[in-house]
Design an enzyme around this catalytic site. Structure first.
Site, PDB file in Angstrom:
ATOM      1  CE  LYS A 112      -0.601   0.216   5.038  1.00  0.00           C
ATOM      2  NZ  LYS A 112      -1.566   0.303   6.144  1.00  0.00           N
TER       3      LYS A 112
ATOM      4  NE  ARG B  53      -5.405  -0.610  12.234  1.00  0.00           N
ATOM      5  CZ  ARG B  53      -4.532  -0.731  11.235  1.00  0.00           C
ATOM      6  NH1 ARG B  53      -3.762   0.286  10.890  1.00  0.00           N
ATOM      7  NH2 ARG B  53      -4.414  -1.877  10.585  1.00  0.00           N
TER       8      ARG B  53
END
Length: 356
Positions: A38, A131
């Site tokens: 990414k 998260r």
């Protein structure tokens, strides 16, 4: 080839070298590596450089990037928890996805059935970083529901640390994941072959041989790109830190004061800048700005050049102490941190060049 600036130059041999070093390090601990793409937007020359190392699974958080890599001969993992309306693309473009929501998993099941396939998932567990992931206390109940879905195969448990809360992976929190996997297998009599123990922040444990036995997968991006683990920022032995560099052309040089003249308000980003009076300095403007880079992640290779600041399109440099005389049209080279590489590779205004 004529270079157009600003640009990122990527040394593909260094990328392959780093990926191979990290794969070897992890394999010694019986850990497979998912090469995370990414940060460089899954640019295919860089993806191929990662695969050339021997890594055979890549991971990305964006469906658009997975589409780009559709033709590559490797396994593909979706790293970000899927959106429900992405279910068709998730099943089509990824071999495995990270999940934490039952209603999304249900939609993946429906689509997989429609496509006459089985979609593999890893259930994400929150071991403290806050998260993504279900809480440890809820895992058994969630698994009980997951195994009811047709066309879904639960292949493992995973976790993420460091990225949000800064929690450092250790034998305690990763050990909890191993114990939880064993408990799930015992209760439900199913095989869970994967325990995905985080990202580049876990590499310090691999280097020290302290990864809990059973953790058998890490998702590595920054380690490959910058040759370092991310818990403490230590360099990984034998890896390169300069596989990616930024180059930008000087478009102005002037001798100017270091403190603006007039009443100081907020700048274009709503911040009130502060200035240290260093007298008259030779200031250069390079043609790159905050629309393209993360300012505090940039450092000139020439250690005698300092960064004053930046606006959207202009990078202000102090070149007074540069031993090499600089002129308009000269190119300044910068090292970048992970966030800066992410911004520069994402910016359409920054050209990308790859050296084989």
């Amino acid at each position: 080839m004529v270079r157009r600036y600003p640009c990122v130059e990527v040394d593909l041999k260094k990328v392959t070298h780093n990926a191979r070093k990290i794969m070897t390090l992890c394999n010694k601990n019986d850990i497979d590596v998912v090469g995370v793409t990414k940060v460089f937007c899954a640019e295919l020359p860089v993806v191929q450089a990662v695969l050339n190392s021997g890594i055979n699974m890549i991971g990305d958080s964006r469906i658009l990037n997975l589409k780009k890599m559709e033709g590559l001969n490797c396994k593909k993992m979706l790293l970000r928890i899927p959106m429900k309306d992405q279910a068709y693309e998730v099943v089509k473009y990824s071999d495995i996805s990270l999940n934490s929501e039952l209603n999304v998993i249900g939609e993946l099941s429906r689509v997989a059935k429609m496509l006459n396939t089985v979609h593999n998932i890893i259930l994400m567990v929150d071991v403290g970083d806050l998260r993504e992931g279900v809480l440890i206390k809820d895992v058994i109940d969630i698994v009980k529901e997951i195994i009811k879905f047709e066309n879904i195969r639960l292949v493992g448990l995973g976790t993420n640390v460091t990225c949000y809360g800064g929690v450092i992976p250790d034998e305690n929190n990763l050990g909890k994941l191993v114990k939880l996997r064993d408990k799930v297998m015992e209760i439900f009599d199913i095989d869970l072959p994967i325990i995905s123990g985080g990202n580049s922040s876990s590499l310090y444990m691999a280097a020290g041989g302290t990864v809990p036995k059973g953790i058998n997968q890490l998702r590595i991006g920054e380690g490959i790109v910058l040759g370092r683990e991310t818990s403490f920022g230590h360099k990984i032995s034998g890896c390169y830190s300069d596989a990616f560099v930024l180059k930008s052309e000087i478009i102005e040089i002037k001798d100017k004061p270091t403190v603006p003249v007039g009443k100081i308000g907020v700048d274009a980003f709503g911040e009130k800048p502060r200035f240290k009076d260093k007298g008259i300095r030779k200031r250069a403007i390079a043609a790159v700005g905050r629309q393209d880079i993360k300012l505090d992640g940039l450092s000139p290779l020439n250690k005698n050049i300092d960064i004053f600041g930046a606006s959207s399109d202009h990078l202000i440099l102090d070149i007074t102490e540069s031993e090499k005389p600089l002129k308009v049209g000269d190119v300044i080279v910068f090292n970048m941190d992970y966030g800066c590489i992410l911004a520069a590779m994402t910016s359409p205004y920054v050209n990308k060049y790859y050296s084989a």
